[in-house]
Design a protein around this motif. Structure first.
Motif: not given
Length: 365
Positions: A102-103, A123-124, A143-144, A149-151
């Motif tokens: 979320g940053y 996240l999902d 996972q990192r 990627l999500a960010r």
């Protein structure tokens, strides 16, 4: 680019100079909306410099970049609908997974509830909801990579740039993550440009590949096309293993050419390429997996005797290096699918190496 893919990113005559050194030389590329496009090349070939120009971290010395119809000349990085995911991931170690994701949304015009919903959706998307309150050191390397990627995707960029995104992962995890990346890209529809030096990674991930060398694009096309029909000796040798030999055209016989190949000490047949003429000197190239190895002379064309010099056994397959009559070597990749009781060729065995005319690649450049 396929005819049904909408042009999205246009790179027109882009060059980049650092003093007298030209890092990128007159690059012209068109990339479609929703493509995964790979820039493939060795260290110093200019691929990361080109990526940084797309992100706005470097300005082209000449040429222009258009993204979704907009000229990016003079547009700073923070105003481009582009996000760059770095090789190091650059996660904040003191923040949780959800706060890292979320940053980048802090300065977006969103309510707190909308930001929360976006983070939960990301996240999902990357299947990390159970790890939301963990910190980067408490999760695995794969996972990192997904957090980074999500960010990057949380801000909903039109274009995502990935600089060696899987380089920090071990081989098994890298292979698994490649398919995860493809699945996420398909679900989001975001255009991905991936910079990599890993030919297998590029061929697995990308819809199309641009092979770069010394700042210039050498060939562009789908992975299968670039691999099977390389445009030059450089592309042929960079993308996969290949054996190359000098050859001279003896005569043209319909769709095939009869070649004098000194390394083989016997004429061989190859599928002719456009414009081929008798007497022309060029390169004959054959990939190891296109060759067959036999204990006895096989029927058909292009059978060359030799002796096994080296053998590497990998379980499901083996790699042979065979000494030819001329003393030169040829590599043969054989799948170990032998019948029970049939002996596998071994060191110093006399063998025959054979290939079909269509397996031969003729190269001029």
């Amino acid at each position: 680019m396929a005819a049904d893919v909408e042009p999205f990113l246009r790179i027109e005559g882009v060059s980049k100079n650092f003093g007298p050194f030209q890092a990128v030389k007159d690059v012209n590329l068109t990339i479609g909306k929703g493509e995964i496009f790979a820039l493939l090349g060795g260290s110093g070939c200019g691929k990361t410099t080109l990526l940084r120009m797309l992100a706005g971290f470097e300005e082209p010395s000449s040429g222009r970049i258009f993204l979704d119809g907009q000229d990016m000349t003079g547009v700073p990085p923070w105003e481009r609908p582009v996000h760059m995911m770095f090789q190091s991931y650059a996660l904040f170690p003191h923040m949780t997974v959800e706060k890292n994701i979320g940053y980048g949304l802090k300065h977006e015009r969103m309510t707190a509830a909308e930001r929360t919903d976006r983070v939960r959706a990301m996240l999902d998307l990357v299947q990390l909801t159970p790890f939301a309150v963990r910190k980067p050191h408490q999760i695995s390397g794969g996972q990192r990579q997904r957090v980074a990627l999500a960010r990057a995707l949380a801000r909903q960029p039109k274009l995502l740039l990935l600089d060696e995104p899987l380089a920090a992962l071990d081989k098994k995890l890298r292979e698994h993550t490649q398919f995860e990346l493809m699945s996420i890209q398909e679900r989001t529809g975001v255009t991905f440009i991936v910079v990599t030096h890993d030919q297998e990674e590029a061929m697995t991930l990308a819809d199309r590949i641009a092979v770069m060398d010394r700042g210039a694009v050498q060939q562009v096309g789908p992975p299968g096309e670039v691999y099977e029909h390389p445009a030059s000796r450089f592309v042929a040798s960079f993308l996969g293993s290949i054996s190359q030999y000098e050859a001279r055209v003896l005569r043209i016989e319909g769709a095939e050419a009869l070649l004098d190949v000194p390394a083989f000490e016997t004429p061989v047949r190859a599928t002719a390429i456009p414009g081929l003429v008798e007497g022309e000197v060029l390169t004959l190239a054959v990939r190891p997996e296109k060759l067959a190895i036999h204990r006895h002379p096989p029927g058909g064309p292009n059978a060359i005797p030799g002796e096994i010099k080296d053998l590497a056994y990998f379980g499901k397959d083996s790699l042979y290096r065979v000494t030819l009559p001329s003393g030169q070597l040829i590599s043969v990749h054989a799948v170990n699918a032998r019948r029970g009781g049939e002996a596998r060729p071994d060191w110093y065995d006399k063998v025959w190496v054979a290939f079909e005319p269509a397996a031969a690649i003729l190269l001029r450049g």
